[in-house]
Design a protein around this motif. Structure first.
Motif, PDB file in Angstrom:
ATOM      1  N   LEU A  69       0.824  -1.204   0.000  1.00  0.00           N
ATOM      2  CA  LEU A  69       0.000   0.000   0.000  1.00  0.00           C
ATOM      3  C   LEU A  69       0.858   1.253   0.000  1.00  0.00           C
ATOM      4  CD1 LEU A  69      -2.810   1.302   0.186  1.00  0.00           C
ATOM      5  CD2 LEU A  69      -2.644   1.088   2.682  1.00  0.00           C
ATOM      6  N   GLN A  70       1.945   1.250   0.760  1.00  0.00           N
ATOM      7  CA  GLN A  70       2.826   2.410   0.786  1.00  0.00           C
ATOM      8  C   GLN A  70       3.442   2.684  -0.586  1.00  0.00           C
ATOM      9  OE1 GLN A  70       3.218   4.593   3.430  1.00  0.00           O
ATOM     10  NE2 GLN A  70       1.519   3.323   4.138  1.00  0.00           N
ATOM     11  N   LEU A  71       3.815   1.623  -1.289  1.00  0.00           N
ATOM     12  CA  LEU A  71       4.393   1.796  -2.616  1.00  0.00           C
ATOM     13  C   LEU A  71       3.370   2.410  -3.570  1.00  0.00           C
ATOM     14  CD1 LEU A  71       6.896   1.290  -4.385  1.00  0.00           C
ATOM     15  CD2 LEU A  71       5.908  -0.921  -4.972  1.00  0.00           C
ATOM     16  N   VAL A  72       2.122   1.954  -3.495  1.00  0.00           N
ATOM     17  CA  VAL A  72       1.070   2.500  -4.356  1.00  0.00           C
ATOM     18  C   VAL A  72       0.783   3.954  -4.001  1.00  0.00           C
ATOM     19  CG1 VAL A  72      -1.371   2.312  -4.981  1.00  0.00           C
ATOM     20  CG2 VAL A  72       0.031   0.246  -4.787  1.00  0.00           C
ATOM     21  N   ARG A  73       0.674   4.238  -2.716  1.00  0.00           N
ATOM     22  CA  ARG A  73       0.363   5.597  -2.273  1.00  0.00           C
ATOM     23  C   ARG A  73       1.452   6.586  -2.680  1.00  0.00           C
ATOM     24  NH1 ARG A  73      -1.959   4.910   3.936  1.00  0.00           N
ATOM     25  NH2 ARG A  73      -4.123   4.386   3.355  1.00  0.00           N
ATOM     26  N   HIS A  74       2.682   6.159  -2.612  1.00  0.00           N
ATOM     27  CA  HIS A  74       3.799   7.052  -2.925  1.00  0.00           C
ATOM     28  C   HIS A  74       4.101   7.125  -4.417  1.00  0.00           C
ATOM     29  CE1 HIS A  74       5.519   6.653   1.432  1.00  0.00           C
ATOM     30  NE2 HIS A  74       4.403   7.347   1.371  1.00  0.00           N
ATOM     31  N   LYS A  75       3.403   6.288  -5.187  1.00  0.00           N
ATOM     32  CA  LYS A  75       3.567   6.294  -6.644  1.00  0.00           C
ATOM     33  C   LYS A  75       5.033   6.110  -7.047  1.00  0.00           C
ATOM     34  CE  LYS A  75      -0.488   9.221  -7.270  1.00  0.00           C
ATOM     35  NZ  LYS A  75      -1.038  10.501  -7.784  1.00  0.00           N
ATOM     36  N   GLY A  76       5.687   5.202  -6.369  1.00  0.00           N
ATOM     37  CA  GLY A  76       7.085   4.932  -6.688  1.00  0.00           C
ATOM     38  C   GLY A  76       7.973   5.108  -5.469  1.00  0.00           C
ATOM     39  N   TYR A  77       9.161   5.583  -5.717  1.00  0.00           N
ATOM     40  CA  TYR A  77      10.177   5.599  -4.674  1.00  0.00           C
ATOM     41  C   TYR A  77      10.599   6.999  -4.223  1.00  0.00           C
ATOM     42  CZ  TYR A  77      10.719   0.757  -6.139  1.00  0.00           C
ATOM     43  OH  TYR A  77      10.496  -0.555  -6.451  1.00  0.00           O
ATOM     44  N   ARG A  78      10.066   8.061  -4.826  1.00  0.00           N
ATOM     45  CA  ARG A  78      10.494   9.411  -4.480  1.00  0.00           C
ATOM     46  C   ARG A  78       9.291  10.214  -4.002  1.00  0.00           C
ATOM     47  NH1 ARG A  78      14.992  12.589  -5.479  1.00  0.00           N
ATOM     48  NH2 ARG A  78      14.625  14.826  -5.577  1.00  0.00           N
ATOM     49  N   VAL A  79       9.373  10.714  -2.773  1.00  0.00           N
ATOM     50  CA  VAL A  79       8.248  11.409  -2.164  1.00  0.00           C
ATOM     51  C   VAL A  79       8.752  12.685  -1.504  1.00  0.00           C
ATOM     52  CG1 VAL A  79       6.376  11.268  -0.480  1.00  0.00           C
ATOM     53  CG2 VAL A  79       7.101   9.213  -1.709  1.00  0.00           C
ATOM     54  N   ALA A  80       8.108  13.787  -1.787  1.00  0.00           N
ATOM     55  CA  ALA A  80       8.442  15.046  -1.126  1.00  0.00           C
ATOM     56  C   ALA A  80       7.932  15.010   0.312  1.00  0.00           C
ATOM     57  CB  ALA A  80       7.823  16.213  -1.877  1.00  0.00           C
ATOM     58  N   MET A  81       8.766  15.447   1.232  1.00  0.00           N
ATOM     59  CA  MET A  81       8.428  15.448   2.651  1.00  0.00           C
ATOM     60  C   MET A  81       8.227  16.872   3.142  1.00  0.00           C
ATOM     61  SD  MET A  81       8.720  12.137   3.185  1.00  0.00           S
ATOM     62  CE  MET A  81       8.835  11.919   4.961  1.00  0.00           C
ATOM     63  N   GLY A  82       7.665  16.997   4.324  1.00  0.00           N
ATOM     64  CA  GLY A  82       7.546  18.301   4.945  1.00  0.00           C
ATOM     65  C   GLY A  82       8.912  18.843   5.338  1.00  0.00           C
ATOM     66  N   SER A  83       9.068  20.155   5.348  1.00  0.00           N
ATOM     67  CA  SER A  83      10.350  20.789   5.668  1.00  0.00           C
ATOM     68  C   SER A  83      10.223  21.571   6.973  1.00  0.00           C
ATOM     69  CB  SER A  83      10.779  21.737   4.546  1.00  0.00           C
ATOM     70  OG  SER A  83      10.939  21.033   3.337  1.00  0.00           O
ATOM     71  N   PRO A  84      11.095  21.303   7.934  1.00  0.00           N
ATOM     72  CA  PRO A  84      11.018  22.021   9.211  1.00  0.00           C
ATOM     73  C   PRO A  84      11.413  23.487   9.102  1.00  0.00           C
ATOM     74  CG  PRO A  84      12.930  20.579   9.152  1.00  0.00           C
ATOM     75  CD  PRO A  84      12.138  20.279   7.932  1.00  0.00           C
ATOM     76  N   PHE A  85      12.219  23.832   8.076  1.00  0.00           N
ATOM     77  CA  PHE A  85      12.654  25.216   7.893  1.00  0.00           C
ATOM     78  C   PHE A  85      12.417  25.619   6.443  1.00  0.00           C
ATOM     79  CE2 PHE A  85      15.282  23.417  11.272  1.00  0.00           C
ATOM     80  CZ  PHE A  85      14.980  24.304  12.318  1.00  0.00           C
TER      81      PHE A  85
END
Length: 223
Positions: free
Chosen positions: A43-59
């Protein structure tokens, strides 16, 4: 594969009772967790549509990205205490990240490990993606993690054994050499340093475990 494990749950329970000494209730939890691992990682692989996912940035000036990259051959050395659940989780995680796997279950619970392997094989996993070997730590485990063609390994066990495997197996030296080679080749990352995760958690449940993960984390400071 999750459906196959679910259909074979009585076989899994029997193997867990025979090899690990688990009660029927404990065995059912172990087997159910294995199917959950299969479903969750897929499910995680499908949700992320592959292997590269933008994450939240603390700064504001930071850009954080989670990216999975296959390394090659990955050794999976699974434990005796959850010989179905943990075996399934470590194995399918490495495969879905694009690696091939050599699975060595605990020498006390080889049948449990084989049932996980057989479910993935029956589900249609291509030949050679997942390979199954059995044996003791000295005769099979040590040669597996020290082999030059093995890019890394995931291991559940004592901190002492895990750290011995990490250094004696030569993984630390190979990763460090690869990092130095990349430094020499690019010459553009003067402030980059490799950080190797080695011991997970700090609470009473996790205090003695070693976590050897299938990636290196690079921290880059400045321009």
């Amino acid at each position: 594969a999750a459906g196959i494990l679910r259909r074979r749950r009585f076989d899994l329970w029997a193997a867990l009772t025979l090899e690990a000494g688990k009660t029927r209730f404990e065995a059912s939890i172990d087997a159910d967790e294995a199917t959950d691992f299969f479903n969750y990682y897929a499910l995680q692989l499908v949700r992320h549509k592959g292997y590269r996912v933008a994450m939240g940035s603390p700064f504001p000036e930071e850009r954080c990205v989670s990216e999975l990259k296959p390394f090659g051959v990955w050794g999976v050395i699974s434990p005796f205490n959850f010989p179905v659940a943990i075996t399934a989780g470590m194995t399918v995680g490495a495969i879905l990240a694009g690696n091939t796997v050599v699975l060595k279950p605990s020498s006390d619970c080889p049948l449990c490990g084989f049932l996980v392997f057989d479910a993935l094989r029956e589900a249609g996993l291509p030949r050679g993606v997942l390979n199954f070997v059995t044996g003791g730590g000295a005769s099979v485990g040590a040669p597996l993690i020290s082999h030059a063609d093995v890019a890394g390994f995931v291991f559940t066990g004592s901190f002492e054994t895990g750290m011995f495997n990490f250094f004696a197996g030569g993984l630390y030296n190979r990763w460090l050499a690869n990092w130095r080679d990349s430094q020499d080749a690019s010459g553009s990352l003067p402030h980059t340093a490799p950080h190797y995760p080695h011991q997970g958690g700090g609470g009473p449940m996790w205090g003695g475990m070693v976590v050897t993960l299938p990636w290196e984390m690079y921290l880059h400071y400045g321009d």
